[in-house]
Scaffold this motif. Structure first.
Motif, PDB file in Angstrom:
ATOM      1  N   VAL A  90       0.860  -1.409   0.246  1.00  0.00           N
ATOM      2  CA  VAL A  90      -0.100  -0.288  -0.247  1.00  0.00           C
ATOM      3  C   VAL A  90       1.000   1.466  -0.317  1.00  0.00           C
ATOM      4  CG1 VAL A  90      -1.757   0.848   1.686  1.00  0.00           C
ATOM      5  CG2 VAL A  90      -1.801  -1.023   1.280  1.00  0.00           C
ATOM      6  N   VAL A  91       2.214   1.290   0.845  1.00  0.00           N
ATOM      7  CA  VAL A  91       2.905   2.466   1.173  1.00  0.00           C
ATOM      8  C   VAL A  91       3.482   2.277  -0.484  1.00  0.00           C
ATOM      9  CG1 VAL A  91       4.880   3.985   2.158  1.00  0.00           C
ATOM     10  CG2 VAL A  91       3.033   2.171   3.238  1.00  0.00           C
ATOM     11  N   ALA A  94       1.388   3.910  -3.165  1.00  0.00           N
ATOM     12  CA  ALA A  94       1.233   5.194  -2.317  1.00  0.00           C
ATOM     13  C   ALA A  94       2.268   6.133  -3.610  1.00  0.00           C
ATOM     14  CB  ALA A  94       0.977   5.495  -1.312  1.00  0.00           C
ATOM     15  N   MET A  97       1.496   5.717  -6.998  1.00  0.00           N
ATOM     16  CA  MET A  97       0.887   6.990  -7.926  1.00  0.00           C
ATOM     17  C   MET A  97       0.693   9.120  -7.474  1.00  0.00           C
ATOM     18  SD  MET A  97      -3.156   4.895  -6.863  1.00  0.00           S
ATOM     19  CE  MET A  97      -3.962   6.463  -8.269  1.00  0.00           C
ATOM     20  N   VAL A  98       1.969   8.987  -6.440  1.00  0.00           N
ATOM     21  CA  VAL A  98       1.660  10.599  -6.452  1.00  0.00           C
ATOM     22  C   VAL A  98       2.462  10.621  -7.157  1.00  0.00           C
ATOM     23  CG1 VAL A  98       2.978  11.599  -4.531  1.00  0.00           C
ATOM     24  CG2 VAL A  98       0.965  10.580  -4.299  1.00  0.00           C
ATOM     25  N   LEU A 101       0.808  10.468 -10.179  1.00  0.00           N
ATOM     26  CA  LEU A 101      -0.184  11.937 -10.541  1.00  0.00           C
ATOM     27  C   LEU A 101       0.517  13.071 -10.949  1.00  0.00           C
ATOM     28  CD1 LEU A 101      -2.851  10.383  -8.565  1.00  0.00           C
ATOM     29  CD2 LEU A 101      -2.885  10.376 -10.781  1.00  0.00           C
ATOM     30  N   MET A 102       1.696  13.311 -10.246  1.00  0.00           N
ATOM     31  CA  MET A 102       1.942  14.774  -9.632  1.00  0.00           C
ATOM     32  C   MET A 102       2.611  14.845 -10.644  1.00  0.00           C
ATOM     33  SD  MET A 102       0.270  16.111  -7.309  1.00  0.00           S
ATOM     34  CE  MET A 102       1.024  17.849  -5.689  1.00  0.00           C
ATOM     35  N   TYR A 103       4.210  14.344 -11.416  1.00  0.00           N
ATOM     36  CA  TYR A 103       5.035  14.778 -11.626  1.00  0.00           C
ATOM     37  C   TYR A 103       5.113  14.315 -13.248  1.00  0.00           C
ATOM     38  CZ  TYR A 103       9.431  15.477 -13.029  1.00  0.00           C
ATOM     39  OH  TYR A 103      10.754  15.937 -14.136  1.00  0.00           O
ATOM     40  N   ARG A 105       2.868  13.265 -15.214  1.00  0.00           N
ATOM     41  CA  ARG A 105       2.179  13.524 -16.509  1.00  0.00           C
ATOM     42  C   ARG A 105       2.947  15.147 -16.903  1.00  0.00           C
ATOM     43  NH1 ARG A 105      -1.873  17.613 -14.297  1.00  0.00           N
ATOM     44  NH2 ARG A 105      -2.779  17.464 -16.934  1.00  0.00           N
ATOM     45  N   PHE A 106       3.714  15.949 -16.419  1.00  0.00           N
ATOM     46  CA  PHE A 106       4.208  17.043 -17.143  1.00  0.00           C
ATOM     47  C   PHE A 106       5.016  16.283 -18.089  1.00  0.00           C
ATOM     48  CE2 PHE A 106       2.990  19.089 -13.210  1.00  0.00           C
ATOM     49  CZ  PHE A 106       2.420  20.117 -13.784  1.00  0.00           C
ATOM     50  N   SER A 107       6.029  15.256 -17.367  1.00  0.00           N
ATOM     51  CA  SER A 107       7.703  15.048 -18.483  1.00  0.00           C
ATOM     52  C   SER A 107       7.486  13.549 -18.511  1.00  0.00           C
ATOM     53  CB  SER A 107       8.983  15.525 -18.005  1.00  0.00           C
ATOM     54  OG  SER A 107       8.715  15.140 -16.816  1.00  0.00           O
ATOM     55  N   PHE A 177       3.003  -0.500   9.519  1.00  0.00           N
ATOM     56  CA  PHE A 177       2.938   0.035   8.130  1.00  0.00           C
ATOM     57  C   PHE A 177       3.695   1.447   8.363  1.00  0.00           C
ATOM     58  CE2 PHE A 177      -0.034   3.524   6.501  1.00  0.00           C
ATOM     59  CZ  PHE A 177      -0.430   3.072   5.608  1.00  0.00           C
ATOM     60  N   ILE A 181       7.267   3.978   6.382  1.00  0.00           N
ATOM     61  CA  ILE A 181       7.309   5.483   6.519  1.00  0.00           C
ATOM     62  C   ILE A 181       8.152   5.690   7.510  1.00  0.00           C
ATOM     63  CG2 ILE A 181       5.624   7.027   7.333  1.00  0.00           C
ATOM     64  CD1 ILE A 181       2.966   5.371   6.386  1.00  0.00           C
TER      65      ILE A 181
END
Lengths: 337, 127
Positions: A90-91, A94, A97-98, A101-103, A105-107, A177, A181
């Motif tokens: 799960v970690v 996540a 996905m981050v 989704l966050m980076y 997409r741009f490059s 968990f 982290i």
């Protein structure tokens, strides 16, 4: 040097002629190598930890777009982590996905860096990545290299602590968990490496863009030194336990590899630099033009030595009409040679 | 009879259409505001999902402690703080996306302009 340039031209020609076959083969090799590295360092799920599955996935990657190599690599990592412990998976999910989704997409072109950085870590030459990305990429590549570094540290942490993680009871899910982290956020080694790599990418990029002679070489050496200094300083301050000899040796090899990259990407002849100045209605231009070193590949001429020429000419001398025409033809071809 | 200039121009344009041009043409189909609006909206959705994931990780990190304190803490203030943090993340990410996609739109338009000029030049070569 000339023979190396000729070799480069041959390689370029070869790639140009067989690009259709070479690109899938390279993709296959990269996918195979990445999945093999994942299977050897994690390898918790027996079902996907076999050669047949690896080959099938690598074969699929060879025909799909490059981004799919990363997709399969992420999938393999997640499945192995799931087999070890759901919380770890799960970690990781996540985190992936981050990143996407966050980076990415741009490059989307930089996705390969996330794959290559952990592989370079496994080969003990991770320092080549920030230097190479500073040379051929943009300052934003610092984020890609950092993402690759984080992925490597996650995988190496899990593979190093697999016994502890699997020994914990299912009831201790929350503790498991927290453990993952905490280890990620509290890993000083990872934070120092991420900072060192990000600064190196930016420094190499900045020097490479300067209008100075041998900017690429200066950039890679300067970047390597800065990288080494930050890593060693980090070790002194935070006790990250990096091997001094390992860092120095790895950096030296990385600079050599970066030099090879430079040879293939950009090869300039600074002895023939031209500086010109001119103006138009709006601007005054200071132009510095540095010619590229180019050589033309020597063309091979195949000389055919006709063994039958002697017999034919002797037949001609014999004066037979039927062979006369053939003999004339051969004589002409001999003249051309 | 082959016109060399025409063949060179057509080859260049075909290579542009297959490579860099493909993305630029899809951008060029939009008005500036539509394109940037669409991309910023996507960015907001991505930022929301990412924030949700991070928040879920934060909750699971100390789920027992959170459940023990849930009645003691000021829930309204907690939600308010989370929403402010979410707004900050989304706004920063949205602004970055706006800047990046504005630059991309400008570049794509410039490159397409060049391509259309070449098209005109090519059609001129047929006359």
């Amino acid at each position: 040097m000339t023979s190396l340039l000729v070799f480069k031209e041959y390689l370029k020609k070869f790639y140009g002629s067989y690009e259709v076959f070479i690109t899938p083969i390279l993709k296959f090799l990269l996918a195979g190598l990445s999945l093999l590295v994942i299977n050897t360092s994690l390898g918790f799920m027996e079902k996907i930890n076999n050669a047949a599955i690896l080959l099938i996935a690598a074969l699929m990657c060879s025909f799909l777009p490059v981004g799919f190599i990363l997709f399969f690599a992420a999938l393999f990592i997640l499945l192995h982590l799931y087999a070890l412990a759901l919380e770890v998976a799960v970690v990781a999910l996540a985190l992936f996905m981050v990143m996407f989704l966050m980076y990415f997409r741009f490059s989307p072109k930089d996705t390969l860096v996330v794959l290559l950085t952990p592989i370079c870590f496994m080969l003990r030459i991770p320092y080549v990545m920030p230097i190479a990305m500073g040379l051929v990429g943009t300052p934003a590549s610092a984020v890609s290299v950092s993402c690759g570094t984080i992925v490597y540290y996650l995988v190496s942490y899990v593979s190093g602590n697999a016994t502890t993680l699997s020994a914990m009871d299912a009831g201790e899910a929350s503790a498991r968990f927290r453990m993952v982290i905490d280890s990620m956020l509290g890993s000083k080694g990872m934070l120092v490496t991420v900072a060192a790599f990000a600064i190196t990418v930016i420094v190499v990029y900045t020097i490479r863009r300067m209008s100075i002679d041998h900017s690429w070489t200066i950039a890679m050496i300067g970047g390597a030194i800065i990288n080494m200094v930050i890593l060693l300083l980090g070790d002194l301050i935070y006790d990250t336990k990096v091997s001094v000899i390992g860092v120095m040796f790895g950096t030296a090899v990385s600079v050599l590899l970066a030099k090879v990259l430079q040879f293939f990407v950009l090869n300039l002849d600074y002895s023939r630099t031209e500086k010109v100045q001119f103006e138009d209605d709006e601007y005054y231009y200071y132009v510095k033009a540095v010619p590229k070193i180019t050589v033309s590949t020597p063309t091979k001429t195949v000389k055919k030595i006709n063994t039958q020429r002697h017999s034919v000419s002797s037949q001609n001398r014999g004066g037979t009409r039927s062979t006369g025409t053939r003999g004339a033809g051969r004589t002409r071809s001999y003249d051309q040679e | 009879m082959l016109n060399e200039e025409r063949v060179i121009l057509m080859t260049r344009m075909a290579s542009y259409e297959n490579g860099e041009g493909r993305g630029n043409m899809s951008i060029g189909n939009y008005f500036r505001s539509d394109y940037i609006g669409k991309e910023v909206l996507k960015a907001v959705i991505c930022a929301t999902i990412s924030f949700g994931l991070c928040f879920a990780l934060y909750l699971f990190y100390d789920f027992e402690g959170f459940m023990l304190n849930i009645y003691k803490m000021d829930l309204l203030q907690f939600v308010k703080n989370i929403l402010i943090l979410y707004a900050v993340v989304v706004v920063i990410y949205g602004v970055i996306s706006y800047i990046i996609f504005s630059i991309r739109y400008k570049r794509a338009k410039k490159s397409l302009k060049k391509y259309y000029n070449n098209l005109r030049k090519l059609s001129g070569l047929y006359d």
